[in-house]
Enzyme design. Structure first.
Site, PDB file in Angstrom:
ATOM      1  N   ILE A 123       7.896  -6.979  -5.990  1.00  0.00           N
ATOM      2  CA  ILE A 123       8.404  -5.987  -5.046  1.00  0.00           C
ATOM      3  C   ILE A 123       9.782  -6.379  -4.525  1.00  0.00           C
ATOM      4  O   ILE A 123      10.676  -5.533  -4.419  1.00  0.00           O
ATOM      5  CB  ILE A 123       7.407  -5.763  -3.883  1.00  0.00           C
ATOM      6  CG1 ILE A 123       6.066  -5.224  -4.419  1.00  0.00           C
ATOM      7  CG2 ILE A 123       7.988  -4.799  -2.852  1.00  0.00           C
ATOM      8  CD1 ILE A 123       6.157  -3.932  -5.224  1.00  0.00           C
ATOM      9  N   CYS A 135       0.948   0.664  -1.996  1.00  0.00           N
ATOM     10  CA  CYS A 135       1.425   1.620  -2.999  1.00  0.00           C
ATOM     11  C   CYS A 135       0.429   2.762  -3.166  1.00  0.00           C
ATOM     12  O   CYS A 135       0.817   3.923  -3.317  1.00  0.00           O
ATOM     13  CB  CYS A 135       1.667   0.915  -4.333  1.00  0.00           C
ATOM     14  SG  CYS A 135       0.257  -0.042  -4.942  1.00  0.00           S
ATOM     15  N   THR A 136      -0.864   2.441  -3.097  1.00  0.00           N
ATOM     16  CA  THR A 136      -1.902   3.458  -3.283  1.00  0.00           C
ATOM     17  C   THR A 136      -1.970   4.404  -2.088  1.00  0.00           C
ATOM     18  O   THR A 136      -2.113   5.622  -2.252  1.00  0.00           O
ATOM     19  CB  THR A 136      -3.266   2.787  -3.534  1.00  0.00           C
ATOM     20  OG1 THR A 136      -3.155   1.912  -4.667  1.00  0.00           O
ATOM     21  CG2 THR A 136      -4.341   3.815  -3.812  1.00  0.00           C
TER      22      THR A 136
END
Length: 339
Positions: free
Chosen positions: A14, A157-158
């Protein structure tokens, strides 16, 4: 207005992609990077070559102890530090007002606040946090309180994929309850071959050999960014042997019955309007690799969605769990700086 100056703590997946997104978007200036395990020459190599996202299309080099990154439009001259203690990183000296905490280690407010001792003004944790307020662009970023929110989380992210979709559906039709499954690409915490893994034994199985059922707090976290959905969503993950791009399956009961065409129209309208750049809509016959490098949080797959009846539907949305998320980290900083 001058671009907000940011520092990145942790130059992993990231951290590096936040830098790529920052260079590409040109809305922030990266002035410092800290990673205790990577020297500057190795940073150049790791940033330049990426097995998933390809070679960096600009130029990167080490000059005078700084990481120099340019893409032809803009140049970032980045000071490099190698401190293990976040309190010792001289963010203030380097001019970094905003720090992206992307080590995955300092996810609690108390630990992340150590960056403030080094002169940072705000910290954005690039992971879910148990106690820091979470913000998802397009969903609840308008609740950001500049005077009081010094340590915040960009969620997962989800959650960034699920929450925009859930917001559109809930605002238009009402979600009574729902279950989410994310079919999730491999991440760095998994094992290349079978190995030990604490209490969650399945997590230790070989990532390239298995579909691995796993837990995720992503669906429950939606209740933190959309309070009206608190307690109405939960979910799980299946880790699969692909390097990047994941897909959310949201199966939910609707308060107000709707045809699939009505649902598609609502998502399409949001993607072209208030959620432009965050939510995307496609009717193409796509597969996961088509979304490597996609900067959106959530790409609604109209052809993959099904309904049992007008009140019970299964909705599908793709996301580049690395690059899409990294773009939102940059966007959240830009948004907060504008307040």
């Amino acid at each position: 207005m001058s671009k907000p100056k940011i520092g990145i703590n942790g130059f992993g997946r990231i951290g590096r992609l936040v830098l790529r997104a920052a260079v590409e978007k040109d809305t922030v200036e990266v002035v410092a990077v800290n990673d205790p395990f990577i020297n500057i020459d190795y940073m150049v190599y790791m940033f330049k070559y990426d097995s998933t996202h390809g070679r960096f299309k600009g130029h990167v080099s080490a000059e005078g102890g700084k990481l120099i990154v340019t893409n032809g439009k803009t140049t970032h001259q980045i000071a490099v530090h190698n401190s293990k203690d976040p309190a010792e990183i001289p963010w203030g000296v380097e001019g970094a007002e905003y720090v992206v905490e992307s080590t995955g280690v300092f996810t609690h407010t108390e630990k992340a606040s150590a960056h403030l001792k080094g002169g940072a003004k705000k910290v954005i944790i690039s992971a879910p946090s148990a106690d820091a307020p979470m913000f998802v662009m397009g969903v609840n970023n308008d609740k950001y309180d500049k005077a009081n929110n010094h340590i915040i989380s960009n969620a997962s992210c989800t959650t960034n994929c699920l929450a925009p979709l859930a917001k559109v559906i809930h605002d238009k039709f009402g979600i009574i309850e729902g279950l989410m499954t994310t079919v999730h690409a491999t991440t760095a915490t998994q094992k290349t071959v079978d190995g030990p893994s604490g209490k969650l034994w399945r997590d230790g199985r070989g990532a390239g050999q298995n579909i691995i059922p796993a837990s995720t707090g992503a669906a429950k976290a939606v209740g933190k960014v959309i309070p009206d959905l608190n307690g109405k969503l939960t979910g799980m993950a299946s880790r699969v042997p692909t390097p990047d791009v994941s897909v959310v399956d949201l199966t939910c009961r609707l308060q107000k019955g709707a045809s699939m065409d009505e649902i598609k129209a609502a998502v399409k309208e949001a993607a072209a309007g208030p959620m432009k750049g965050i939510l995307e809509y496609t009717e193409d016959q796509v597969v996961s690799s088509d979304f490597v490098g996609d900067p959106h949080s959530s790409i609604f797959d109209a052809l993959a969605c099904i309904s049992l009846n007008p009140n019970f539907v299964k909705l599908i949305a793709w996301y580049d769990n690395e690059y899409g998320y990294s773009n939102r980290v940059v966007d959240l900083i830009s948004y907060n700086a504008s307040k």
